[in-house]
Design an enzyme around this catalytic site. Structure first.
Site, PDB file in Angstrom:
ATOM      1  N   HIS A 158     -10.603  -2.680  -8.848  1.00 38.43           N
ATOM      2  CA  HIS A 158      -9.840  -1.892  -7.870  1.00 38.43           C
ATOM      3  C   HIS A 158      -9.718  -0.459  -8.371  1.00 38.43           C
ATOM      4  O   HIS A 158      -9.490  -0.235  -9.561  1.00 38.43           O
ATOM      5  CB  HIS A 158      -8.436  -2.476  -7.669  1.00 38.43           C
ATOM      6  CG  HIS A 158      -8.430  -3.837  -7.039  1.00 38.43           C
ATOM      7  ND1 HIS A 158      -8.757  -4.981  -7.755  1.00 38.43           N
ATOM      8  CD2 HIS A 158      -8.158  -4.233  -5.773  1.00 38.43           C
ATOM      9  CE1 HIS A 158      -8.670  -6.025  -6.940  1.00 38.43           C
ATOM     10  NE2 HIS A 158      -8.312  -5.599  -5.743  1.00 38.43           N
ATOM     11  N   HIS A 195      -5.010  -2.341   5.286  1.00 36.81           N
ATOM     12  CA  HIS A 195      -4.957  -3.417   4.298  1.00 36.81           C
ATOM     13  C   HIS A 195      -3.992  -4.535   4.704  1.00 36.81           C
ATOM     14  O   HIS A 195      -3.195  -5.019   3.905  1.00 36.81           O
ATOM     15  CB  HIS A 195      -4.549  -2.858   2.934  1.00 36.81           C
ATOM     16  CG  HIS A 195      -4.964  -3.731   1.772  1.00 36.81           C
ATOM     17  ND1 HIS A 195      -4.096  -4.592   1.147  1.00 36.81           N
ATOM     18  CD2 HIS A 195      -6.146  -3.850   1.120  1.00 36.81           C
ATOM     19  CE1 HIS A 195      -4.721  -5.209   0.142  1.00 36.81           C
ATOM     20  NE2 HIS A 195      -5.978  -4.768   0.112  1.00 36.81           N
ATOM     21  N   ASP A 201     -12.097  -2.005  -4.770  1.00 35.65           N
ATOM     22  CA  ASP A 201     -11.305  -2.144  -3.549  1.00 35.65           C
ATOM     23  C   ASP A 201     -10.096  -1.202  -3.558  1.00 35.65           C
ATOM     24  O   ASP A 201      -9.623  -0.777  -4.623  1.00 35.65           O
ATOM     25  CB  ASP A 201     -10.766  -3.571  -3.419  1.00 35.65           C
ATOM     26  CG  ASP A 201     -11.832  -4.570  -3.012  1.00 35.65           C
ATOM     27  OD1 ASP A 201     -13.020  -4.202  -2.981  1.00 35.65           O
ATOM     28  OD2 ASP A 201     -11.465  -5.726  -2.726  1.00 35.65           O
TER      29      ASP A 201
END
Length: 244
Positions: free
Chosen positions: A201, A111, A56
């Site tokens: 991530h 985001h 992510d």
């Protein structure tokens, strides 16, 4: 008992039954409900030794390229849940992800943890346009920020052609906290099972520990017989479509 008392008890019983019926419907709209509709995915139930690793918050100018190098080294595939504004800044990395056979997915444009339905739909469309403009590919997967979702969000994502992907709850590496690589390694290796979706991530902060952890996790799981696939390949495996 008087007629008045009977009437009061009847009304109360109706109110209680309606309340619990409503509660039951609301309670059903969790993982069990959404997996049943096919709108969402956490992981899959399989005996085949396949795992999907996901990233992510990228692409990141420093860490994404190093992660891609590592994936190439071990011939492992992954799914990248891309933030649109980051993709816009680093189109070369998005194109590399796509060209190297990884899956691109939507993780909103800015985001945001909170947004209106209208803003959310705009975030989806903007990110899709950026990814499509770079690669000619339109994502079919979406991951909500922080894994937080509600009914309206799922409906909008579905309407726009997306399947919503979370992750295996026991496979949140928490690498975003900057924890030591060994802690990430221990958690992933101890919990791994066929059909898992692992959350990493590649953006949003210092991912040095993530890289160190991946260098140990990927070869070890391959040694155990696991194959790293994209989310779409994981889904297709249910129908026996994963390529060898």
């Amino acid at each position: 008992m008087t007629r008045k008392h009977i009437l009061i008890l009847t009304v109360c019983a109706l109110i209680i039954s309606v309340f619990y019926a409503g509660f039951s419907i609301a309670a059903d709209k969790g993982r069990r409900y959404y997996e049943g509709t096919g709108q969402m995915l956490w992981d899959i139930n399989t005996k085949e030794k396949i795992i999907a690793i996901t990233f992510d918050d990228g692409p990141h100018p420093r860490y994404t390229g190093q992660i891609l190098d590592l994936l190439a080294k071990y011939k492992a595939k992954a799914t990248f849940f891309v933030i649109g504004e980051n993709a816009e800044k680093h189109p070369d990395l998005v194109l590399r992800e796509y060209n190297e056979g990884h899956e691109l997915a939507n993780h909103t444009f800015t985001h945001p943890y909170k947004t209106t339905p209208k803003q959310f739909e705009k975030e989806l469309k903007e990110t899709n346009e950026i990814i499509y403009g770079i690669t000619g590919f339109s994502p079919v997967l979406f991951r909500p920020v922080g894994g937080q979702y509600d009914e309206k969000m799922i409906d909008i994502a579905t309407k726009n052609g997306y399947k919503v992907v979370i992750w295996s709850w026991h496979q949140d590496t928490e690498d975003w906290k900057g924890i030591w690589s060994q802690k990430i390694i221990n958690k992933v290796l101890k919990g791994s099972k066929p059909g898992d979706v692992i959350l990493f991530h590649d953006g949003g902060g210092n991912r040095t520990q993530t890289l160190k952890a991946l260098e140990k996790i990927i070869p070890e799981l391959q040694k155990q017989g696991y194959k790293f696939v994209t989310i779409s390949e994981l889904i297709d495996s249910v129908n026996g479509k994963v390529s060898n």
